[in-house]
Each structure stands twice: as C-alpha cells, then as structure tokens.
Design a protein around this motif. Structure first.
Motif, PDB file in Angstrom:
ATOM      1  N   TYR A 148       1.594  -1.263   0.011  1.00 44.03           N
ATOM      2  CA  TYR A 148      -0.019   0.199  -0.358  1.00 44.03           C
ATOM      3  C   TYR A 148       1.119   1.446   0.054  1.00 44.03           C
ATOM      4  CZ  TYR A 148      -3.477  -3.842   1.409  1.00 44.03           C
ATOM      5  OH  TYR A 148      -4.042  -4.732   1.933  1.00 44.03           O
ATOM      6  N   ARG A 149       0.809   2.355  -0.891  1.00 43.45           N
ATOM      7  CA  ARG A 149       0.813   3.408  -0.380  1.00 43.45           C
ATOM      8  C   ARG A 149      -0.308   4.765   0.039  1.00 43.45           C
ATOM      9  NH1 ARG A 149       1.243   7.503  -5.258  1.00 43.45           N
ATOM     10  NH2 ARG A 149       1.383   9.513  -4.448  1.00 43.45           N
ATOM     11  N   VAL A 150       0.194   5.339   0.900  1.00 46.47           N
ATOM     12  CA  VAL A 150      -0.351   5.957   1.758  1.00 46.47           C
ATOM     13  C   VAL A 150      -0.311   6.724   1.641  1.00 46.47           C
ATOM     14  CG1 VAL A 150      -1.166   6.457   4.336  1.00 46.47           C
ATOM     15  CG2 VAL A 150       0.225   3.441   3.980  1.00 46.47           C
ATOM     16  N   ILE A 151      -1.699   8.097   1.896  1.00 49.71           N
ATOM     17  CA  ILE A 151      -1.224   9.450   1.892  1.00 49.71           C
ATOM     18  C   ILE A 151      -2.481  10.150   3.495  1.00 49.71           C
ATOM     19  CG2 ILE A 151      -2.639  11.494   0.397  1.00 49.71           C
ATOM     20  CD1 ILE A 151      -1.126   9.888  -1.550  1.00 49.71           C
ATOM     21  N   PRO A 152      -1.475  10.668   3.864  1.00 55.00           N
ATOM     22  CA  PRO A 152      -2.265  10.858   5.296  1.00 55.00           C
ATOM     23  C   PRO A 152      -2.949  11.930   4.935  1.00 55.00           C
ATOM     24  CG  PRO A 152       0.119  10.697   5.736  1.00 55.00           C
ATOM     25  CD  PRO A 152       0.014  10.370   4.166  1.00 55.00           C
ATOM     26  N   VAL A 153      -4.246  11.417   5.258  1.00 50.67           N
ATOM     27  CA  VAL A 153      -5.325  12.794   5.150  1.00 50.67           C
ATOM     28  C   VAL A 153      -5.627  13.667   6.404  1.00 50.67           C
ATOM     29  CG1 VAL A 153      -6.914  14.344   4.261  1.00 50.67           C
ATOM     30  CG2 VAL A 153      -5.727  12.836   2.708  1.00 50.67           C
ATOM     31  N   GLY A 154      -4.953  14.754   7.202  1.00 43.19           N
ATOM     32  CA  GLY A 154      -5.734  15.263   8.597  1.00 43.19           C
ATOM     33  C   GLY A 154      -6.366  16.418   8.628  1.00 43.19           C
ATOM     34  N   ILE A 155      -8.267  15.483   9.103  1.00 44.69           N
ATOM     35  CA  ILE A 155      -9.002  16.690   9.116  1.00 44.69           C
ATOM     36  C   ILE A 155      -9.024  17.757  10.030  1.00 44.69           C
ATOM     37  CG2 ILE A 155     -11.237  16.908   8.976  1.00 44.69           C
ATOM     38  CD1 ILE A 155     -12.027  14.315   7.893  1.00 44.69           C
ATOM     39  N   THR A 156      -8.940  18.830  10.603  1.00 45.27           N
ATOM     40  CA  THR A 156      -8.936  20.580  11.240  1.00 45.27           C
ATOM     41  C   THR A 156     -10.113  19.535  12.369  1.00 45.27           C
ATOM     42  OG1 THR A 156      -9.074  21.833  10.061  1.00 45.27           O
ATOM     43  CG2 THR A 156      -7.146  21.243  10.292  1.00 45.27           C
TER      44      THR A 156
END
Ligand code: ADP
Ligand code: MG
Length: 370
Positions: free
Chosen positions: A42-50
């Motif tokens: 897996y290639r991970v894209i970390p998306v954080g929601i504020t």
C-alpha cells in the motif's frame, strides 16, 4: 523506449482527526495504522481533518500522533488543502500547497476513514464518499448512522429481539420546556442510579451516572452539551464484555472474535480517563473468562446485532453480562483501533495480527465497492 516505472501499490487515503470530540483518539489510531500498514502493498496518503473541518495533507509520521496522558495529538493546520476528485468518474486526489500551487497526488484506490464520532463515523462522510464514487473501508451510510445514534441502535436491536437496557430519550427542546416533567418521568420509570449519555458521542464524553434528582439535572446538562438528545437508562450491574466483528467475505456470515472484558474497580465506570489516560483505572482482559456456551451466545448475538444495524466492514459490539444474560450496550462501527485497543486485541487473540487486520479491512472495503 523504456516505460517509466509505475508504482504497483494500491493507494490508500488514510483519513483521521475530524470535527468530533474524539479527534485525538482518531489521530492516535491513525498513528497505529501508519506504523503497521504493509508498505510493500500500500502507498499511504495521510489526510488529517482539522477540528474545524479542513482536509490537509499530513506527513507520514506515525510517531507524531502518539497518545499519552501528557499529550493529546491533534491535526495541525499546515495550510495545505486536499481537493477530492471533481467527478464520480475521476479518482485523482489533488493537493493545494500552502503557497497556493496545486498538483495531483495520486489516483485513489480506497479511502480508509479512521474517524470516530460525528462527521466521520455517523454516515455523513460515508455519504460524501458515495457521492464521489470512492471505495472506502467500514460501514456504509445507514449502518454508520444507526450505529452512531444510541437511540436508534437500541430501537433497531429491540426490534430484532436483542436485549438492551430500558431507556428514554430526552431532547434539548423537551429539557428546556419542562425540566421538572423530565425528572418526574425518570423517577417514575427508573430506580436510582441511572446513566445519562449523549445519543451521538463516544469515548464516554458527556456520560455520567446520576444517583438522585439533583445529579440527574447536572448529568442531563452535561449530556446535552454534546448533543441535542440524551438517553437516560437503567444502570446495569454486570461485567462489560466486548467482541470484534468483521463482515464475511463474499457474502458469507459475519466473523466474530473471542470475548474481551473491561475490568474497572468497583464503583467506577469506563469513563474517558479510564479509557485513554489513567493506566490503572481499567484493564482490558482478552480473552475474557467465559464458558464456551457464553462465548457462543455472545458471538451469535454480536452477529445478529451487526446485521440488524446494516453493518459492513467491521464493528465492535459491547455488552453487559448481567445475571439474566447478555445485554447489548452499543455498537461502534469505527472502534478504537490503536494496537492496544480492544478491537485489534480481540482479533489477535482470535488469530489475526494487527497488520493482517488492516489488510483484511482494506480487502473488505474493495470487495464491497465491486
Ligand atoms: N446502562 C448502563 N449501566 C451501567 N454502566 C453503563 C451504562 N451505560 C454506560 N455505562 C458505562 O459508561 C461507559 C460509557 O458508556 P457508553 O454507552 O458505552 O458510551 P460511549 O459511546 O461514550 O462509549 C460504559 O462503558 C459503561 O462503563
Ligand atoms: Mg462505549
């Protein structure tokens, strides 16, 4: 001519943080997943929601999201913004950098929303992903919405003949209109103490035990600070038993783990501090000491409850084991998921490691989308 190397890995967008009171818990879970997910696959894209709902691109740094009593992790607004695909036939995820430049990040294979509570576990985000035509891990719109709302969870379970604690639901409007009538109704219907809890919260935020009319008033105010409706229910005496459910593969029946138990000192309950901050306030025992017949009964009920709320992907089913048998307290469609949380612990004791579990959840998400 030599073709440029294409990254053969599946692109997983890990979504965490969010607008609910469980923002930090979600960050901690994301830390666990980032540390354990199979990077060869897996290639991970970390998306954080504020906390105010901005979707930001975060660094792929598991350690930044560790949870301890001195530090509740949060998503820092670094000025980046994520743009979702612009139609249901596109999978392109775009980032707008803090300086305003934008570039495509990846073609999304699946979104892994590791969000607890409202705007993440309640069907709203799932609805957005459905509109965008993106495959995702976990429960769908209806299962998420039912699981999030304790009043509707219990209504649906009762319809399936699953025992739940007797309850009433009180809205902000009813409370504002006539407090004395609400207190009188509780005194008429229940013995003290009672539990008061927001219908749609989690991590024990806003949950309290009330032993008399005065503390009931305070408890309702505290619950209504988290939601526009609260449940008031009979306080049950019994052991807190939980188990982990995974949806079946290829239309098969749900798979249910062995039992885990939350052991709290007598007179206390499993509140926020006991869950996350105070290492002495509760212990998680897995597998719990139960007879084979009790485990079988629990598994049967968990499977029924999962199907009753239209569960897909995963859920943790929480019970009280009382003198008269198992009573379902609630279902969590995105349970705490750090490596030391009950959900992975129950699977570990049932033969599935944490990285395998992540893999299984992604596989189930892709299967649901087919
Ligand atoms: N009816 C009840 N009787 C006894 N204890 C309860 C009852 N309801 C909640 N509790 C205690 O409060 C904790 C949190 O309540 P719960 O309904 O699970 O809310 P949350 O979604 O915040 O986890 C439970 O784990 C349990 O310790
Ligand atoms: Mg709970």
């Amino acid at each position: 001519m030599i073709e440029p190397d294409r990254d053969p890995r599946l692109v997983v967008v890990v979504l965490f943080g969010g607008r609910s009171s469980e923002h930090s818990i979600s960050c901690a879970t994301a830390g666990g997943v980032l540390a354990a997910i199979d990077r060869e696959k897996y290639r991970v894209i970390p998306v954080g929601i504020t906390t105010d709902g901005a979707f930001t691109l975060q660094s792929d740094d598991a350690a930044a999201f560790a949870l301890d009593s001195a530090h509740l992790p949060t998503v820092h607004d670094n000025g980046t913004r994520i743009l979702w695909p612009d139609s249901a036939s596109s999978r392109t995820l775009t980032v707008v950098e803090a300086d305003g430049t934008r570039h495509p990040l990846a073609e999304i294979d699946i979104v892994f929303p590791i969000l607890h509570g409202r705007f993440g576990e309640d069907g709203t985000l799932q609805g957005m992903l459905e509109l965008l035509g993106l495959p995702y891990v976990g429960a769908g719109v209806l299962g998420s919405a039912v699981g999030m709302d304790k009043h509707f969870t219990k209504t649906v379970l009762q319809h399936s003949a699953i025992d739940v604690a007797p309850w009433i639901c009180v809205t902000t409007t009813a409370w504002r209109t006539d407090r004395d009538a609400v207190v009188a109704r509780v005194e008429e219907q229940f013995d003290w103490p009672v539990f008061v809890k927001p219908a749609r919260a989690g991590s024990s935020v806003g949950v309290s035990k009330a032993a008399d009319a005065a503390s009931l008033r305070t408890a309702i105010d505290a619950g209504l600070a988290e939601d526009t409706k609260v449940l008031i229910e009979t306080a049950l005496v019994g052991r807190e038993i939980e188990c982990a459910v995974l949806a079946g593969r290829d239309g098969g029946p749900p798979r249910v783990s062995v039992a885990g138990e939350i052991v709290t000192p007598s007179g206390t309950f499993y509140d926020f501090d006991a869950k996350y901050l105070d290492p002495d306030a509760a212990s998680l025992v897995c597998p719990a000491e139960l007879t084979d017949a009790q485990v079988a009964k629990m598994q049967e009920l968990a499977s029924l409850a999962f199907l009753a709320i239209d569960g897909t992907g995963l859920a943790r089913v929480d019970f009280f084991l009382t003198e008269t048998g198992f009573v379902v307290n609630e279902l969590n469609t995105m349970p705490g998921f750090t490596p030391i949380s009950m959900f992975p612990k129950c699977w570990l004791a049932s033969g599935l490691s944490y990285p395998q579990l992540i893999d299984e959840l992604i596989t189930l998400g892709l299967e649901t989308a087919r």
